[in-house]
Structure formats: C-alpha cells, structure tokens
Scaffold this active site. Structure first.
Site, mmCIF file in Angstrom:
data_model
loop_
_atom_site.group_PDB
_atom_site.id
_atom_site.type_symbol
_atom_site.label_atom_id
_atom_site.label_comp_id
_atom_site.label_asym_id
_atom_site.label_seq_id
_atom_site.Cartn_x
_atom_site.Cartn_y
_atom_site.Cartn_z
ATOM 1 N N LYS A 161 0.804 -1.198 0.000
ATOM 2 C CA LYS A 161 0.000 0.000 0.000
ATOM 3 C C LYS A 161 0.853 1.271 0.000
ATOM 4 C CE LYS A 161 -3.382 -2.169 3.093
ATOM 5 N NZ LYS A 161 -3.920 -2.131 4.479
ATOM 6 N N GLY A 162 2.120 1.147 0.356
ATOM 7 C CA GLY A 162 2.945 2.309 0.695
ATOM 8 C C GLY A 162 3.093 3.372 -0.373
ATOM 9 N N GLU A 172 7.509 2.766 -6.215
ATOM 10 C CA GLU A 172 7.698 2.152 -4.899
ATOM 11 C C GLU A 172 7.943 3.253 -3.867
ATOM 12 O OE1 GLU A 172 7.244 0.039 -2.822
ATOM 13 O OE2 GLU A 172 8.821 -1.469 -2.615
ATOM 14 N N ASP A 173 7.562 2.999 -2.625
ATOM 15 C CA ASP A 173 7.818 3.995 -1.581
ATOM 16 C C ASP A 173 9.285 3.973 -1.156
ATOM 17 O OD1 ASP A 173 7.579 1.493 -0.360
ATOM 18 O OD2 ASP A 173 6.184 2.137 1.195
ATOM 19 N N ARG A 215 0.169 6.289 8.278
ATOM 20 C CA ARG A 215 0.143 6.577 6.827
ATOM 21 C C ARG A 215 -0.390 7.973 6.536
ATOM 22 N NH1 ARG A 215 0.929 1.664 3.991
ATOM 23 N NH2 ARG A 215 0.005 -0.148 4.992
ATOM 24 N N ASP A 231 3.691 3.054 6.390
ATOM 25 C CA ASP A 231 3.155 2.687 7.713
ATOM 26 C C ASP A 231 4.157 1.984 8.602
ATOM 27 O OD1 ASP A 231 3.266 0.163 6.253
ATOM 28 O OD2 ASP A 231 1.999 -0.652 7.846
ATOM 29 N N LYS A 277 17.085 3.174 0.730
ATOM 30 C CA LYS A 277 17.982 2.886 1.867
ATOM 31 C C LYS A 277 19.148 2.079 1.321
ATOM 32 C CE LYS A 277 14.586 2.333 5.576
ATOM 33 N NZ LYS A 277 13.988 1.314 6.491
ATOM 34 N N ASP A 287 14.650 -1.049 0.068
ATOM 35 C CA ASP A 287 15.436 -1.326 1.275
ATOM 36 C C ASP A 287 16.449 -2.421 0.914
ATOM 37 O OD1 ASP A 287 16.242 -1.698 3.908
ATOM 38 O OD2 ASP A 287 14.341 -2.462 4.624
ATOM 39 N N PHE A 309 13.770 3.588 10.600
ATOM 40 C CA PHE A 309 12.431 3.165 10.221
ATOM 41 C C PHE A 309 11.573 4.388 9.921
ATOM 42 C CE2 PHE A 309 8.295 1.281 10.186
ATOM 43 C CZ PHE A 309 8.564 0.112 9.487
HETATM 44 P P1 IMP Z 1 12.778 -4.546 0.563
HETATM 45 O O1 IMP Z 1 12.174 -5.735 -0.077
HETATM 46 O O2 IMP Z 1 13.660 -4.916 1.730
HETATM 47 O O3 IMP Z 1 13.498 -3.632 -0.427
HETATM 48 O O4 IMP Z 1 11.634 -3.740 1.261
HETATM 49 C C1 IMP Z 1 10.807 -2.928 0.569
HETATM 50 C C2 IMP Z 1 9.465 -2.809 1.243
HETATM 51 O O5 IMP Z 1 9.603 -2.708 2.659
HETATM 52 C C3 IMP Z 1 8.848 -1.533 0.764
HETATM 53 O O6 IMP Z 1 7.769 -1.848 -0.064
HETATM 54 C C4 IMP Z 1 8.419 -0.819 1.981
HETATM 55 O O7 IMP Z 1 7.023 -0.749 1.992
HETATM 56 C C5 IMP Z 1 8.906 -1.613 3.156
HETATM 57 N N1 IMP Z 1 9.831 -0.790 3.953
HETATM 58 C C6 IMP Z 1 11.175 -0.716 3.848
HETATM 59 N N2 IMP Z 1 11.686 0.165 4.733
HETATM 60 C C7 IMP Z 1 10.618 0.663 5.397
HETATM 61 C C8 IMP Z 1 10.491 1.654 6.438
HETATM 62 O O8 IMP Z 1 11.456 2.258 6.910
HETATM 63 N N3 IMP Z 1 9.230 1.913 6.846
HETATM 64 C C9 IMP Z 1 8.132 1.281 6.349
HETATM 65 N N4 IMP Z 1 8.203 0.365 5.377
HETATM 66 C C10 IMP Z 1 9.440 0.053 4.908
#
Ligand code: IMP
Length: 174
Positions: A41-42, A97-98, A163, A157, A129, A101, A150
């Site tokens: 949803k982000g 994408e939001d 949110r 969220d 990140k 990470d 975070f």
């Molecule tokens: P990844 O697969 O580790 O790259 O994570 C990506 C997903 O994790 C994203 O779609 C974000 O919604 C969520 N995410 C990563 N970091 C944060 C954060 O600091 N706060 C909230 N959601 C996060």
C-alpha cells in the site's frame, strides 16, 4: 518504550522532490503513454501526487505484495497478494515504490513483470535505503537517499499506523 516521530522531510521538500522526479519522467516519456505500476500500500500517496505533476497521459495499476508481516524487518519472502489484472505486453512500465530497502521486493517484482514482456521497465522510488541493499537494484527515478532508520508517513506505515502523516518521519523508540 514509547515511539516518537522526528520529521525527516517536510511537505515542501517532498513536493519539490516529486516535481523533480515528474520532470525527469516527462522528459524521458514524451509522446508515450507509460503505465505506472504502484506497489501497495505504501506507494499510494506518492503515486497520487506524482501523476498530477506528470502532464503525460499515463495509466495506473497497482499490485499488492507482502514481505513484512507486522514487524520492522522484511521476512525476505515476497509474495504476490494481488497480481496484475491487465496485460503489460509491449507497454512502457514504470514501477512506483515507496522505499527500496534490501531490494528483495523490487527484484522479485521485476522478475514477475519481465515474464510478461513489457517494452520497457523502469523503477521510480521515493526513497532508497542504499546501505541496506542485499540484491542489486538500481533506482531510475529517485526522491531521497535515506539512512537506515524506520520511516513512516506520506502513505508509509508501521503496523498500518502513521500513513496519514503529510510529512516523512523517522519512528524512534526510546
Ligand atoms: P525490501 O524488499 O527490503 O526492499 O523492502 C521494501 C518494502 O519494505 C517496501 O515496499 C516498503 O514498503 C517496506 N519498507 C522498507 N523500509 C521501510 C520503512 O522504513 N518503513 C516502512 N516500510 C518500509
């Protein structure tokens, strides 16, 4: 332990970043009709602001993926909760994408999308990140590089909360 919020990016900074990204996309997609594919949803607030700055006849779709559960760390196992309902064959797709990470979510989604033969596939992320990357993913259109904290607000969220905040904040526990 009480969580508290520190503003990382205020509304005007976010607005400037969205306008800059929109200008970059507009320049690259002149005469095209890209499909913006948001990851729920982000990305929904970012997506809503971005399409109104683009001045391009875009279409939008969303997919819902999950990897987080209710904790603050990714489980590393990405699942499609709601997949694509339309064909992307031959389309110019921009994934929205939001936060990128570890990169696992986007890497998984790009594999899923490439099998569906889009004409082109790019990544637009509000935040990166970079220090946390586990798999190589590069962002084509980026708002901010952020520290390993975070983040909540502006659609993002923690356990479905925060949110609604108009700013991007760091959720600290002390
Ligand atoms: P990844 O697969 O580790 O790259 O994570 C990506 C997903 O994790 C994203 O779609 C974000 O919604 C969520 N995410 C990563 N970091 C944060 C954060 O600091 N706060 C909230 N959601 C996060």
């Amino acid at each position: 332990m009480l969580p508290h919020l520190e503003v990382l990016f205020a509304e005007d900074e976010i607005k400037r970043a969205v306008a800059r990204i929109a200008a970059e996309i507009r320049q690259d997609y002149q005469g095209k009709q890209p499909l913006l594919l948001g990851i729920l949803k982000g990305s929904f607030v970012f997506m809503a602001d971005l399409i109104r700055q683009l001045d391009l006849p875009v279409e939008i779709e969303f997919v819902k993926l999950s990897s987080y559960g209710s904790g603050k760390e990714t489980s590393g196992r990405v699942k499609v909760v709601n997949g694509l309902r339309t064909s992307i064959r031959g389309r110019d797709v921009i994934v929205v994408e939001d936060i990128v990470d570890t990169g696992l979510t986007v890497a998984f989604l790009f594999d899923y999308l490439r099998k569906r033969k889009p004409a082109s596939l790019k990544l637009c992320a509000l935040m990166d990140k970079l220090s946390r990357r586990q798999v190589p993913v590069s962002v084509d259109y980026l708002g901010f590089t952020v520290p390993d904290k975070f983040i909540v607000g502006y659609g993002i969220d923690w356990d479905e909360g925060f949110r609604y905040l108009p700013e991007i904040c760091v959720l600290e526990e002390d």
